[in-house]
Enzyme design. Structure first.
Site, short mmCIF file in Angstrom:
data_model
loop_
_atom_site.label_atom_id
_atom_site.label_comp_id
_atom_site.label_asym_id
_atom_site.label_seq_id
_atom_site.Cartn_x
_atom_site.Cartn_y
_atom_site.Cartn_z
N ASP A 168 0.67 3.78 -3.20
CA ASP A 168 0.37 5.23 -2.94
C ASP A 168 1.29 6.11 -3.86
O ASP A 168 1.08 7.13 -4.27
CB ASP A 168 0.60 5.51 -1.61
N ASP A 183 -7.20 1.16 0.49
CA ASP A 183 -5.93 0.60 0.75
C ASP A 183 -5.50 -0.57 -0.13
O ASP A 183 -4.36 -0.75 -0.64
CB ASP A 183 -5.76 0.25 2.29
N GLU A 225 -4.38 0.61 -3.59
CA GLU A 225 -3.06 1.03 -3.85
C GLU A 225 -2.10 -0.21 -3.67
O GLU A 225 -1.05 -0.01 -4.24
CB GLU A 225 -2.75 2.03 -2.58
N GLU A 274 0.57 -1.09 0.09
CA GLU A 274 0.12 0.02 0.08
C GLU A 274 0.86 1.21 0.06
O GLU A 274 0.58 2.27 -0.71
CB GLU A 274 -0.88 -0.01 1.13
#
Length: 251
Positions: A50, A119, A122, A46
């Site tokens: 991101d 989450d 990502e 994650e």
């Protein structure tokens, strides 16, 4: 690879094995419950995803809006990569159904929570980046942002058509748009302005309004909603802009 993971890979438009996909789909509740050596949850992926998402979205925005400043780019990026947008895409590919969750978290519907889905989205981007590289990750990011990016463009047309038109023309290598009054109709207390917007020697569209400013906005909006470049008709009553009245008309 588990059947639900294979189905997800197909929905993502990918094929073959993704070494990091299972990790990307492992919620911390599952890892905590299983307590198996070497079993990781998706938090590291994650974190990576991101950054991959931010890079790809920033690249897309800078390409599409070459004259936007840092603040404008930041605001647009925040619209495209927030948890609501990511979770909406995650639901469209049934990402929640493929998540590995602990029994308690699954029973309480954690796999459908906005933050959990965002989450996981990502994390999947991080996994694709590691296993397939930046180009495939970028393609996946575009699958997430293309629809909201189109809505964002429509919103910009509605709220600031002159800036949007300038950005599009400059991105296409054209000269900055110019606005020219072609005629003014009506008595002094109730005038209507007619304006054409041009780039180079081309007339893109005509607009009208109760002030010069409103007419320019209307012309820019008309140009954005029409194919470009194009030759728009200009009234035969006069191509040269008439002199504006010396009295204030409230522009």
């Amino acid at each position: 690879m588990q059947p639900q993971h294979q189905a997800l890979v197909a929905r993502l438009g990918l094929s073959g094995e993704l070494e990091h996909l299972e990790e990307a789909l492992t919620h911390r509740s599952f890892a905590n419950e299983q307590r198996k050596e070497g079993l990781r949850d998706n938090q590291r992926l994650e974190f990576l995803g991101d950054s991959v998402l931010g890079l790809c979205v920033t690249d897309a925005l800078m390409d599409r809006y070459p004259s936007a400043n840092e603040g404008e780019l930041s605001r647009m990026r925040s619209v495209l990569v927030n948890a609501e947008a990511l979770s909406s895409w995650a639901r469209s590919v049934e990402l929640g159904a493929a998540l590995r969750m602990g029994r308690g978290a699954l029973a309480t519907g954690e796999h459908e929570r906005i933050n959990v889905l965002a989450d996981a989205a990502e994390a999947v981007m991080g996994a694709v980046y590691l296993d397939r590289g930046l180009d495939e990750a970028r393609r996946l990011v575009h699958a997430v942002i293309d629809e909201p990016l189109s809505r964002l463009a429509e919103s910009m047309i509605a709220h600031d058509p002159k800036s949007t038109l300038q950005e599009r023309i400059q991105a296409a290598g054209g000269a900055s748009p110019r606005y020219r009054i072609v005629r003014i109709e009506g008595p002094p207390h109730d005038r209507e302005f007619f304006v054409v917007v041009e780039t180079g020697d081309e007339v893109l569209a005509e607009g009208r309004g109760r002030s010069k400013k409103l007419a320019e906005v209307d012309a820019a909006r008309a140009a954005l909603l029409s194919p470009w470049p194009q030759q728009a008709p200009v009234s035969s009553e006069g191509v040269d802009a008439p002199k504006e009245p010396e009295t204030s008309l409230g522009t």
